[in-house]
Design an enzyme around this catalytic site. Structure first.
Site, PDB file in Angstrom:
ATOM      1  N   HIS A 174      91.246  38.425  51.674  1.00 16.28           N
ATOM      2  CA  HIS A 174      91.719  38.278  50.284  1.00 16.28           C
ATOM      3  C   HIS A 174      92.610  39.428  49.825  1.00 16.28           C
ATOM      4  O   HIS A 174      92.361  40.577  50.155  1.00 16.28           O
ATOM      5  CB  HIS A 174      90.539  38.069  49.324  1.00 16.28           C
ATOM      6  N   GLU A 232      88.690  35.955  45.575  1.00 19.05           N
ATOM      7  CA  GLU A 232      87.438  36.328  46.242  1.00 19.05           C
ATOM      8  C   GLU A 232      86.536  37.173  45.363  1.00 19.05           C
ATOM      9  O   GLU A 232      85.314  36.995  45.361  1.00 19.05           O
ATOM     10  CB  GLU A 232      87.739  37.096  47.546  1.00 19.05           C
ATOM     11  N   GLU A 233      87.124  38.123  44.630  1.00 19.05           N
ATOM     12  CA  GLU A 233      86.286  39.089  43.897  1.00 19.05           C
ATOM     13  C   GLU A 233      85.470  38.441  42.782  1.00 19.05           C
ATOM     14  O   GLU A 233      84.569  39.069  42.236  1.00 19.05           O
ATOM     15  CB  GLU A 233      87.139  40.238  43.333  1.00 19.05           C
ATOM     16  N   ASP A 252      86.670  40.817  56.263  1.00 22.00           N
ATOM     17  CA  ASP A 252      86.479  41.576  55.024  1.00 22.00           C
ATOM     18  C   ASP A 252      85.772  42.880  55.375  1.00 22.00           C
ATOM     19  O   ASP A 252      85.126  43.003  56.412  1.00 22.00           O
ATOM     20  CB  ASP A 252      85.679  40.739  54.010  1.00 22.00           C
ATOM     21  N   HIS A 261      84.436  49.578  46.575  1.00 18.24           N
ATOM     22  CA  HIS A 261      84.560  49.296  45.136  1.00 18.24           C
ATOM     23  C   HIS A 261      84.585  50.598  44.337  1.00 18.24           C
ATOM     24  O   HIS A 261      84.136  50.639  43.186  1.00 18.24           O
ATOM     25  CB  HIS A 261      83.465  48.352  44.638  1.00 18.24           C
TER      26      HIS A 261
HETATM   27 ZN   LIG Z   1      86.320  41.985  49.832  1.00 18.81          ZN
END
Ligand SMILES: [Zn+2]
Length: 348
Positions: A73, A224-225, A245, A325
């Site tokens: 993504h 995706e998020e 990922d 993140h």
């Molecule tokens: Zn990811």
């Protein structure tokens, strides 16, 4: 058969360019368009878009084997303008799993709906040490206490509106990309690193004049998020979906920045054992350095497709990303290992 050589300069250069294109979920079109432009140089690929805006690159091959798909993504964490405050500053509503302490003092672009880009930064609303002293530490870092200070002359709601900013406009955090000693430090390596892995695998095969052993769909996801990126866009005839990922690096994890990881289980459950076995055999055969791991707070686009009713085997691989993140970091060795595993799978 040995794997084609990877042009590491190309891989890192493409990744840095992609990282510098703001693409919070819902506003990822510029990043999708950039990947589309890059892949358009490979005549082997047929490029299409889903109605949702994802990019599909089909590499068609004459084969008796059923097609397979890979997904990664380009959308990232970010925010939208929730409110214009009476002092002219902005309250934001977060997109994806952003935690405020990870972006405190970060630079932001506000993409106003009138086409203007307005610069700013994210601060707690008790930011001045000379006013709040020790009390600043007590202020909760939450939606109500974090604000955007705009680098524009505004002290009122009206003046901010006059800049063109409206509720719902996109806010993108600066990635702050740096490349040092093979380390790539940036926000949003999740999952742009893996998009770069897929593009680099395609380029390496194409440059070497090689083709996958069967038809492959490369699905570049844009939602995706928020949990449903690849819930659509994977054709029903696909037998396996390889999700590419990031791997989780940190205390208690087996993954690191120099290897690729096969995720056995995450918060969304357990991946496909048979597909995992096949990938491990390919890694052994081609000496791809890999780890296996379990991720605690994590779900993937492969699971999104499963939950949407996709009848395929799903596996998840990716390079180790430290401080995910947050202000993330990986190493080119992890990227090379991931690209090699993708190529081994495509050729296998
Ligand atoms: Zn990811």
């Amino acid at each position: 058969m040995s794997l084609p050589a990877i042009n590491q300069d190309y891989l890192v250069d493409f990744l840095v360019k992609l990282l510098n294109i703001p693409s919070p979920t819902g506003f990822a079109e510029p990043a999708i368009a950039f990947v589309e432009q890059e892949l358009s140089q490979f005549s082997q690929l047929q490029l299409t878009r889903t109605r949702k805006g994802a990019l599909i690159a089909k590499w068609e091959v004459e084969s008796d084997l059923p097609p397979v798909a890979l997904t990664a993504h380009v959308d990232t964490l970010g925010a939208v303008v929730k409110e214009i405050k009476s002092n002219g500053r902005l309250r934001l509503s977060r997109i994806g799993g952003v935690e405020w302490p990870t972006v405190e003092t970060e630079g932001v672009w506000i993409f106003a709906s009138n086409g203007e880009n307005i610069r700013g930064s994210i601060l707690v609303d008790t930011a001045s040490g000379h006013i709040y002293g020790q009390d600043m530490k007590q202020t909760p870092r939450d939606d109500d206490h974090m604000e955007v200070r705009l680098d524009a002359r505004t002290l009122s709601k009206e003046e901010t509106r006059a800049l063109g900013i409206r509720i719902g406009d996109c806010a993108a955090f600066d990635p702050r990309v740096e490349v040092t000693n093979g380390f790539i430090r940036s926000r949003h390596l999740d999952d742009k690193a893996c998009v770069a892995n897929i593009v680099s695998a395609i380029k390496s095969l194409a440059d070497a004049g090689q083709s996958p052993s069967r038809t492959v769909y490369f699905h570049i996801s844009n939602y995706e998020e928020v949990g449903h990126g690849a819930s659509s866009g994977i054709p029903p005839e696909v037998a396996e979906l390889l999700t590419v990922d990031m791997a989780v690096v940190g205390h208690g994890q087996e993954s690191d920045e120099f290897n690729v990881t096969l995720c056995i289980k995450d918060a969304g459950g357990v991946y496909h054992e048979g597909f995992n076995k096949k990938l491990r055999a390919l890694a052994e055969q081609h000496a791809v350095p890999y780890k296996t791991d379990v991720y605690r707070y994590y779900a993937s686009d492969g699971e999104a497709f499963w939950r949407a009713g996709g009848d395929v085997a799903v596996a998840l691989i990716g390079p180790g990303i430290d401080a995910s993140h947050n202000y993330e970091r990986t190493h080119v060795d992890g990227l090379v290992a991931t690209t090699n595993w993708i190529m081994a799978y495509l050729l296998g």
